[in-house]
Design a protein around this motif. Structure first.
Motif, PDB file in Angstrom:
ATOM      1  N   GLN A 141       0.807  -1.220   0.000  1.00 40.36           N
ATOM      2  CA  GLN A 141       0.000   0.000   0.000  1.00 40.36           C
ATOM      3  C   GLN A 141       0.839   1.267   0.000  1.00 40.36           C
ATOM      4  OE1 GLN A 141       0.065  -2.313   2.424  1.00 40.36           O
ATOM      5  NE2 GLN A 141      -0.322  -1.440   4.464  1.00 40.36           N
ATOM      6  N   PHE A 142       2.133   1.149   0.246  1.00 39.53           N
ATOM      7  CA  PHE A 142       3.008   2.314   0.259  1.00 39.53           C
ATOM      8  C   PHE A 142       3.738   2.504  -1.070  1.00 39.53           C
ATOM      9  CE2 PHE A 142       3.334   1.538   5.073  1.00 39.53           C
ATOM     10  CZ  PHE A 142       2.246   2.371   5.312  1.00 39.53           C
ATOM     11  N   GLY A 143       3.382   1.738  -2.082  1.00 38.62           N
ATOM     12  CA  GLY A 143       4.009   1.902  -3.386  1.00 38.62           C
ATOM     13  C   GLY A 143       4.880   0.724  -3.772  1.00 38.62           C
ATOM     14  N   PRO A 144       5.637   0.879  -4.884  1.00 34.80           N
ATOM     15  CA  PRO A 144       6.491  -0.215  -5.354  1.00 34.80           C
ATOM     16  C   PRO A 144       7.471  -0.678  -4.274  1.00 34.80           C
ATOM     17  CG  PRO A 144       6.372   1.550  -6.975  1.00 34.80           C
ATOM     18  CD  PRO A 144       5.726   2.078  -5.728  1.00 34.80           C
ATOM     19  N   LEU A 145       7.640  -2.008  -4.166  1.00 29.00           N
ATOM     20  CA  LEU A 145       8.537  -2.532  -3.135  1.00 29.00           C
ATOM     21  C   LEU A 145       9.971  -2.104  -3.374  1.00 29.00           C
ATOM     22  CD1 LEU A 145       7.193  -6.172  -2.562  1.00 29.00           C
ATOM     23  CD2 LEU A 145       6.672  -4.078  -1.294  1.00 29.00           C
ATOM     24  N   TRP A 146      10.373  -1.981  -4.647  1.00 27.78           N
ATOM     25  CA  TRP A 146      11.772  -1.638  -4.921  1.00 27.78           C
ATOM     26  C   TRP A 146      12.118  -0.251  -4.397  1.00 27.78           C
ATOM     27  CZ3 TRP A 146      13.181   2.660  -7.577  1.00 27.78           C
ATOM     28  CH2 TRP A 146      12.232   3.257  -8.411  1.00 27.78           C
ATOM     29  N   SER A 147      11.160   0.695  -4.514  1.00 29.43           N
ATOM     30  CA  SER A 147      11.435   2.049  -4.026  1.00 29.43           C
ATOM     31  C   SER A 147      11.470   2.085  -2.501  1.00 29.43           C
ATOM     32  CB  SER A 147      10.391   3.031  -4.560  1.00 29.43           C
ATOM     33  OG  SER A 147       9.086   2.702  -4.094  1.00 29.43           O
ATOM     34  N   GLN A 148      10.591   1.306  -1.863  1.00 27.21           N
ATOM     35  CA  GLN A 148      10.620   1.218  -0.403  1.00 27.21           C
ATOM     36  C   GLN A 148      11.928   0.588   0.067  1.00 27.21           C
ATOM     37  OE1 GLN A 148       6.963  -0.180   1.603  1.00 27.21           O
ATOM     38  NE2 GLN A 148       6.027  -0.280  -0.423  1.00 27.21           N
ATOM     39  N   ALA A 149      12.355  -0.479  -0.632  1.00 29.62           N
ATOM     40  CA  ALA A 149      13.604  -1.152  -0.267  1.00 29.62           C
ATOM     41  C   ALA A 149      14.796  -0.224  -0.446  1.00 29.62           C
ATOM     42  CB  ALA A 149      13.788  -2.414  -1.109  1.00 29.62           C
ATOM     43  N   LEU A 150      14.769   0.603  -1.501  1.00 29.11           N
ATOM     44  CA  LEU A 150      15.858   1.547  -1.746  1.00 29.11           C
ATOM     45  C   LEU A 150      15.964   2.558  -0.607  1.00 29.11           C
ATOM     46  CD1 LEU A 150      18.046   2.747  -3.570  1.00 29.11           C
ATOM     47  CD2 LEU A 150      16.249   4.054  -4.738  1.00 29.11           C
ATOM     48  N   ILE A 151      14.835   3.093  -0.183  1.00 28.49           N
ATOM     49  CA  ILE A 151      14.838   4.057   0.925  1.00 28.49           C
ATOM     50  C   ILE A 151      15.348   3.414   2.207  1.00 28.49           C
ATOM     51  CG2 ILE A 151      13.346   5.449   2.422  1.00 28.49           C
ATOM     52  CD1 ILE A 151      11.601   5.976  -0.044  1.00 28.49           C
ATOM     53  N   MET A 152      14.919   2.168   2.473  1.00 33.72           N
ATOM     54  CA  MET A 152      15.371   1.472   3.674  1.00 33.72           C
ATOM     55  C   MET A 152      16.853   1.149   3.599  1.00 33.72           C
ATOM     56  SD  MET A 152      11.962  -0.880   4.107  1.00 33.72           S
ATOM     57  CE  MET A 152      12.480  -1.819   5.551  1.00 33.72           C
ATOM     58  N   ALA A 153      17.340   0.806   2.395  1.00 31.25           N
ATOM     59  CA  ALA A 153      18.772   0.540   2.225  1.00 31.25           C
ATOM     60  C   ALA A 153      19.589   1.792   2.514  1.00 31.25           C
ATOM     61  CB  ALA A 153      19.051   0.040   0.810  1.00 31.25           C
ATOM     62  N   ILE A 154      19.107   2.949   2.042  1.00 31.70           N
ATOM     63  CA  ILE A 154      19.796   4.209   2.312  1.00 31.70           C
ATOM     64  C   ILE A 154      19.801   4.506   3.806  1.00 31.70           C
ATOM     65  CG2 ILE A 154      19.694   6.707   1.971  1.00 31.70           C
ATOM     66  CD1 ILE A 154      18.593   6.146  -0.846  1.00 31.70           C
ATOM     67  N   MET A 155      18.672   4.260   4.465  1.00 30.13           N
ATOM     68  CA  MET A 155      18.587   4.485   5.908  1.00 30.13           C
ATOM     69  C   MET A 155      19.569   3.597   6.662  1.00 30.13           C
ATOM     70  SD  MET A 155      14.436   4.826   6.377  1.00 30.13           S
ATOM     71  CE  MET A 155      14.541   5.038   8.164  1.00 30.13           C
ATOM     72  N   ILE A 156      19.674   2.333   6.234  1.00 25.87           N
ATOM     73  CA  ILE A 156      20.608   1.412   6.878  1.00 25.87           C
ATOM     74  C   ILE A 156      22.044   1.900   6.706  1.00 25.87           C
ATOM     75  CG2 ILE A 156      21.583  -0.921   6.775  1.00 25.87           C
ATOM     76  CD1 ILE A 156      18.778  -1.919   6.061  1.00 25.87           C
ATOM     77  N   SER A 157      22.406   2.258   5.469  1.00 29.39           N
ATOM     78  CA  SER A 157      23.782   2.684   5.188  1.00 29.39           C
ATOM     79  C   SER A 157      24.131   3.963   5.944  1.00 29.39           C
ATOM     80  CB  SER A 157      23.964   2.895   3.675  1.00 29.39           C
ATOM     81  OG  SER A 157      23.825   1.683   2.969  1.00 29.39           O
ATOM     82  N   VAL A 158      23.217   4.926   5.959  1.00 24.45           N
ATOM     83  CA  VAL A 158      23.484   6.201   6.644  1.00 24.45           C
ATOM     84  C   VAL A 158      23.631   5.981   8.147  1.00 24.45           C
ATOM     85  CG1 VAL A 158      22.501   8.448   7.238  1.00 24.45           C
ATOM     86  CG2 VAL A 158      22.398   7.621   4.879  1.00 24.45           C
ATOM     87  N   THR A 159      22.779   5.118   8.709  1.00 26.25           N
ATOM     88  CA  THR A 159      22.863   4.846  10.148  1.00 26.25           C
ATOM     89  C   THR A 159      24.153   4.114  10.485  1.00 26.25           C
ATOM     90  OG1 THR A 159      20.450   4.684  10.223  1.00 26.25           O
ATOM     91  CG2 THR A 159      21.659   3.843  12.123  1.00 26.25           C
ATOM     92  N   GLN A 160      24.535   3.139   9.668  1.00 27.14           N
ATOM     93  CA  GLN A 160      25.807   2.444   9.889  1.00 27.14           C
ATOM     94  C   GLN A 160      26.976   3.416   9.796  1.00 27.14           C
ATOM     95  OE1 GLN A 160      25.428  -0.592   6.834  1.00 27.14           O
ATOM     96  NE2 GLN A 160      25.095  -2.177   8.375  1.00 27.14           N
TER      97      GLN A 160
END
Length: 212
Positions: A141-160
């Motif tokens: 319901q939040f849109g394409p999974l690939w775009s959600q995964a990309l945002i989460m990947a960026i969040m993971i990398s920035v936090t690390q």
């Protein structure tokens, strides 16, 4: 729950896991202490690369599950919430301690990067954790999974980068704080454990209501 609230909840869980002293944190400190800040930051980059790998397979797994067996999605979500709660309870009941980091042979930056990536990729707990977490935050319901995964990947990398990069830049002080203050280290673990239990309860409730 809105998409922004979903991301905030994911970040809370993500930051709690990364800030807990563990194998990745010790690896970064060891490289920074033996090879300097550049080596510590290179090791951090390797761990970030491993995090991207984990993000890719977890997102792919969720996408396949939704496409092939959508009925199992909520079941996996509830099992994942139970797993996160178990991690949280384990942290609350344990006393984390970091032993002193012994000086070792200085590694090249490329070797530090590769070992950092392998440290992350070959961690079996990371596979279980990612497969437990992603079904709870990747939602059609939040849109394409690939775009959600990309945002989460960026969040993971920035936090690390923020957590481990800071350790690499101040490795001496970080090492002394973690080794000489076992109570503070244990308190961090217990606090994160409570956060994980709360997050697990929220996601389990959401999965239960959506399945009803």
């Amino acid at each position: 729950m809105t998409y922004a609230e979903n991301l905030c909840l994911f970040f809370t869980l993500l930051f709690g896991i990364i800030i807990v002293p563990g194998m990745d944190m010790v690896f970064v400190m060891a490289n920074a202490l033996t090879g300097g800040r550049a080596s510590g930051l290179t090791a951090t980059a390797g761990i970030m690369a491993g995090g991207v790998f984990h993000t890719l397979y977890a997102a792919l797994g969720v996408g396949l599950l939704l496409h092939m067996v959508p009925q199992l999605f909520n079941v996996l979500l509830l099992l994942g919430a139970a797993y996160i709660a178990w991690i949280g309870l384990s942290l609350v009941r344990s006393s984390i301690a970091i032993g002193s980091v012994e000086p070792g042979a200085r590694l090249s930056r490329w070797t530090s990067f590769c070992r950092g990536a392998l440290t992350s990729i070959l961690n079996p707990k990371a596979y279980l954790f990612m497969l437990a977490v992603y079904p709870q935050f990747l939602k059609p319901q939040f849109g394409p999974l690939w775009s959600q995964a990309l945002i989460m990947a960026i969040m993971i990398s920035v936090t690390q980068l923020a957590v481990y990069g800071s350790l690499a830049l101040a490795a001496g002080r970080s090492r002394d704080m973690l080794v000489a203050s076992p109570r503070a280290t244990a308190l961090v673990g217990k606090s994160v454990g409570l956060v994980l239990i709360v997050v697990a309860a929220l996601t389990a409730w959401q999965g239960w209501t959506s399945a009803a």
